[in-house]
Design an enzyme around this catalytic site. Structure first.
Site, PDB file in Angstrom:
ATOM      1  NE  ARG A   1       4.034  -8.344  10.922  1.00 38.73           N
ATOM      2  CZ  ARG A   1       3.410  -7.631   9.974  1.00 38.73           C
ATOM      3  NH1 ARG A   1       2.430  -8.129   9.268  1.00 38.73           N
ATOM      4  NH2 ARG A   1       3.772  -6.387   9.734  1.00 38.73           N
TER       5      ARG A   1
ATOM      6  CD  GLU B   1      -2.743   1.194   2.483  1.00 38.56           C
ATOM      7  OE1 GLU B   1      -2.714   0.266   3.312  1.00 38.56           O
ATOM      8  OE2 GLU B   1      -3.434   2.207   2.614  1.00 38.56           O
TER       9      GLU B   1
ATOM     10  CE  LYS C   1       3.234   0.100   5.132  1.00 43.42           C
ATOM     11  NZ  LYS C   1       2.559   0.099   3.863  1.00 43.42           N
TER      12      LYS C   1
HETATM   13  P1  ATP Z   1       2.958  -2.438   8.267  1.00 37.74           P
HETATM   14  O1  ATP Z   1       2.373  -3.585   9.041  1.00 37.74           O
HETATM   15  O2  ATP Z   1       4.405  -2.184   8.520  1.00 37.74           O
HETATM   16  O3  ATP Z   1       2.155  -1.198   8.348  1.00 37.74           O
HETATM   17  P2  ATP Z   1       1.713  -3.361   5.946  1.00 37.74           P
HETATM   18  O4  ATP Z   1       1.478  -4.797   6.079  1.00 37.74           O
HETATM   19  O5  ATP Z   1       0.555  -2.487   6.201  1.00 37.74           O
HETATM   20  O6  ATP Z   1       2.965  -2.929   6.788  1.00 37.74           O
HETATM   21  P3  ATP Z   1       1.707  -3.369   3.128  1.00 37.74           P
HETATM   22  O7  ATP Z   1       2.086  -2.267   2.220  1.00 37.74           O
HETATM   23  O8  ATP Z   1       0.293  -3.755   3.215  1.00 37.74           O
HETATM   24  O9  ATP Z   1       2.253  -2.977   4.542  1.00 37.74           O
HETATM   25  O10 ATP Z   1       2.595  -4.640   2.873  1.00 37.74           O
HETATM   26  C1  ATP Z   1       2.903  -5.163   1.615  1.00 37.74           C
HETATM   27  C2  ATP Z   1       3.254  -6.609   1.747  1.00 37.74           C
HETATM   28  O11 ATP Z   1       4.349  -6.779   2.628  1.00 37.74           O
HETATM   29  C3  ATP Z   1       2.106  -7.401   2.319  1.00 37.74           C
HETATM   30  O12 ATP Z   1       1.953  -8.574   1.553  1.00 37.74           O
HETATM   31  C4  ATP Z   1       2.526  -7.713   3.718  1.00 37.74           C
HETATM   32  O13 ATP Z   1       2.001  -8.923   4.155  1.00 37.74           O
HETATM   33  C5  ATP Z   1       4.048  -7.754   3.584  1.00 37.74           C
HETATM   34  N1  ATP Z   1       4.675  -7.444   4.872  1.00 37.74           N
HETATM   35  C6  ATP Z   1       4.507  -6.334   5.624  1.00 37.74           C
HETATM   36  N2  ATP Z   1       5.206  -6.428   6.777  1.00 37.74           N
HETATM   37  C7  ATP Z   1       5.839  -7.628   6.750  1.00 37.74           C
HETATM   38  C8  ATP Z   1       6.719  -8.319   7.654  1.00 37.74           C
HETATM   39  N3  ATP Z   1       7.085  -7.791   8.822  1.00 37.74           N
HETATM   40  N4  ATP Z   1       7.172  -9.534   7.290  1.00 37.74           N
HETATM   41  C9  ATP Z   1       6.822 -10.078   6.109  1.00 37.74           C
HETATM   42  N5  ATP Z   1       6.005  -9.490   5.220  1.00 37.74           N
HETATM   43  C10 ATP Z   1       5.507  -8.275   5.523  1.00 37.74           C
END
Ligand code: ATP
Ligand code: MG
Length: 564
Positions: free
Chosen positions: A264, A38, A274
């Site tokens: 994760r 996102e 984030k």
């Molecule tokens: P955050 O939790 O840091 O706000 P997010 O999951 O909202 O991050 P996205 O932009 O939705 O951020 O993430 C893009 C991809 O990265 C998604 O498929 C998500 O599952 C993956 N992702 C995010 N954080 C992790 C992590 N700590 N380990 C593995 N994959 C991750």
């Protein structure tokens, strides 16, 4: 790029096993994955795990990996994030080729699908407020209650949804919900909202829309539209999978991708969300998204982490189904392993102490040959100017050293790396402060290169730079941003309380060997005996380098942890 880094002898993880099976049994003839960020912030090391998994599978199994921006929330998203995310993925070494997509490209089709759901009697316009919707949803132990608007006719729903689209209603006054099951044990299935009114312009579609689709609804359909075969996401989406499948089963979509969840990345001594990273940036606790102490990809790049080390780290930690914590030391060691092989060795004195070699000719400058990498002769050699006045590390001299101090001190002889053996003569102090201003030594002219023809043993070897030739520069010693392993573990304590007060220390008057004037910003070296350093890409100027410490030579935190 070598995608088998460290993978060659490892058994396949459970996701790759599923993929290999699907190919072997003919269930799939081609594999298509995607990375779906996102654009509401910068990528961090957790995303790197997902990037390496999705793009890695793309490379290993010959299928493309799509880059897809999941841009369904115009109020939090920005074009600048899109640019930085693309930049970060490329820097990590991956390429989506032609396959760049945006969920917003599907807004028309998503809207048609929503109309289709209404026509099937599987979606309805609900006038409950947000609070009421939450209240009606029930809890984990109690079933939800049907909305009073649940049984609107298809005609009425079509009319209201169209008027929502036309902008007739205020934000928050109506939503479109999927009609599934308010008594489902899975809360996500209790008539989830799939469209909401947001009177906000979108960075790609402008003012065209004032209703926007929700993430769960958008994600599965975007996957299906793109022909994704395996939709890999983190464990928190496990409970959303029934909804993912419901949408695709209910609608007539081109295909039905398989959602698979993995654990994760959780890394200690940092915060990964984030939202929290944004707090650090906005609150001025760090210097922007690319502060070298941050575990954002842009921060790691600025700090000097090589992309190959990050890929290698991701492959080392593997892919599993159980949440676990990875020690920061694992990441740092991956960086050390990489830099140990790739970083040229140089000499840099961080806390200079002047040494005058009394018996060395006044105006002589000799060129000493130095190896760029002691274990790798193919990295060549360079010449270092040597003269009567040099600088050594202040900590390499002690007036009253303990027995096992093998560096300079009264009565001691030490080897200057690639130069001569020198012997201590005297120290000159500042009469006011008592600080040592400079020391005097003598050199043995027969020991050029560092060995004594008479075979006498000198244990210590220290680094140095020539006073007249050295380049002055600031060096920033970075350390972990937090001083405890789990800064966000306690609900009642703000994670920022645990910021490490020593996470940055700037040394203004360091001296490095003159050849470093020609270094490319962003490139990396080992200052012998000190650590790995990167020439800062933002603050360095011609003739005035600024170095960032990437990582120390050894893990000093491992011991700290044993104490806890
Ligand atoms: P955050 O939790 O840091 O706000 P997010 O999951 O909202 O991050 P996205 O932009 O939705 O951020 O993430 C893009 C991809 O990265 C998604 O498929 C998500 O599952 C993956 N992702 C995010 N954080 C992790 C992590 N700590 N380990 C593995 N994959 C991750
Ligand atoms: Mg997310």
């Amino acid at each position: 790029m070598d995608t088998t880094e460290n993978l060659s002898e490892k058994p396949l993880d459970f996701i790759r096993q599923i993929i290999a099976d699907d190919l072997r049994t003919g269930k799939k003839s081609k594999i298509v994955t995607r990375f779906p960020p996102e654009p509401n912030g910068f990528l961090h090391i957790g995303h790197a795990k997902s990037i390496c998994l999705n793009f890695g599978i793309g490379l290993e199994y010959g299928g493309p990996c799509h880059m897809r921006f999941d841009d369904t929330n115009p109020s939090k998203e920005e074009l600048a994030y899109v640019q930085s995310i693309m930049n970060d993925v490329k820097w990590l070494g991956f390429d989506w080729g032609e396959n760049l997509f945006y969920a917003s490209d599907y807004f028309d089709r998503l809207h048609e699908y929503a109309v289709e759901l209404i026509k099937l009697g599987k979606a309805y316009v609900c006038d409950l407020t947000g609070d009421k919707i939450r209240e009606y949803r029930g809890t984990l132990t109690e079933p939800g209650k049907d909305s009073p608007y649940r049984n609107r006719s298809i005609e009425e729903n079509l009319d209201l949804f169209e008027r929502m689209r036309q902008g007739e209603f205020e934000e928050g006054s109506r939503v479109l919900r999927a009609k599934i099951d308010m008594a489902s044990p899975n809360v996500n299935m209790r008539d989830p909202v799939i469209y909401r009114i947001l009177k906000v312009a979108h960075h790609r579609t402008g003012d065209k829309w004032c209703i926007y689709p929700m993430y769960d609804y958008t994600h599965c359909l975007s996957d299906a539209i793109e022909g994704i075969t395996h939709s890999l996401c983190t464990l928190e989406f496990e409970d959303h999978r029934p909804l993912y499948d419901w949408v695709l089963d209910t609608l007539n979509t081109p295909c039905h991708p398989r959602q698979i969840e993995f654990a994760r990345l959780n890394l200690n001594y940092t915060v990964m969300s984030k939202r929290k990273i944004l707090q650090l940036v906005n609150g001025g606790y760090v210097n922007g998204w690319d502060d070298p102490r941050m575990l954002t990809i842009s921060g790691l790049r600025r700090r000097g982490y090589p992309p190959a080390a990050i890929r290698n780290f991701c492959s080392l930690i593997g892919i599993g189904k159980k949440e676990s914590w990875i020690d920061m030391g694992v990441l740092e060691n991956a960086v050390r392993d990489n830099l140990n092989e790739t970083a040229p060795r140089v000499m840099g004195v961080l806390d200079p102490l002047k040494v005058i070699i009394d018996n060395y000719p006044d105006n002589l400058v000799e060129e000493m040959e130095a190896h760029n990498h002691p274990q790798n002769p193919s990295m060549g050699t360079r010449m270092l100017p040597f003269a009567k006045e040099i600088f050594i590390e202040r900590s390499d001299f002690m007036e009253d050293p303990p027995k096992k101090f093998y560096r300079l001190g009264p009565g001691r002889e030490v080897r200057l790396r690639y130069a001569y053996l020198i012997k201590f003569v005297s120290a000159e102090k500042d009469p006011e402060t008592g600080d040592i201003k400079e020391i005097h030594c003598t050199f043995d002219p027969d020991t050029k290169g560092g060995t004594a023809p008479d075979g006498r043993k000198v244990k210590g070897t220290i680094h140095w730079v020539s006073s007249a030739h050295a380049l002055a520069c600031p060096v920033r010693l970075y350390d972990r941003l937090f001083s405890v392993p789990h800064p966000d573990a306690e609900k009642n304590v703000d994670f920022k309380e645990y910021l490490n007060p020593d996470s940055i220390k700037v040394l203004e008057n360091c001296l490095v060997e003159p050849g470093l004037a020609a270094m490319e910003p962003g490139s990396r070296v080992q200052f012998e005996r000190q650590g790995y350093f990167c020439l800062d890409q933002v603050d360095s100027q011609k003739g005035r380098p600024v170095f960032n410490r990437i990582v120390t030579l050894r893990d000093s935190w491992a011991k700290e942890q044993e104490k806890i």
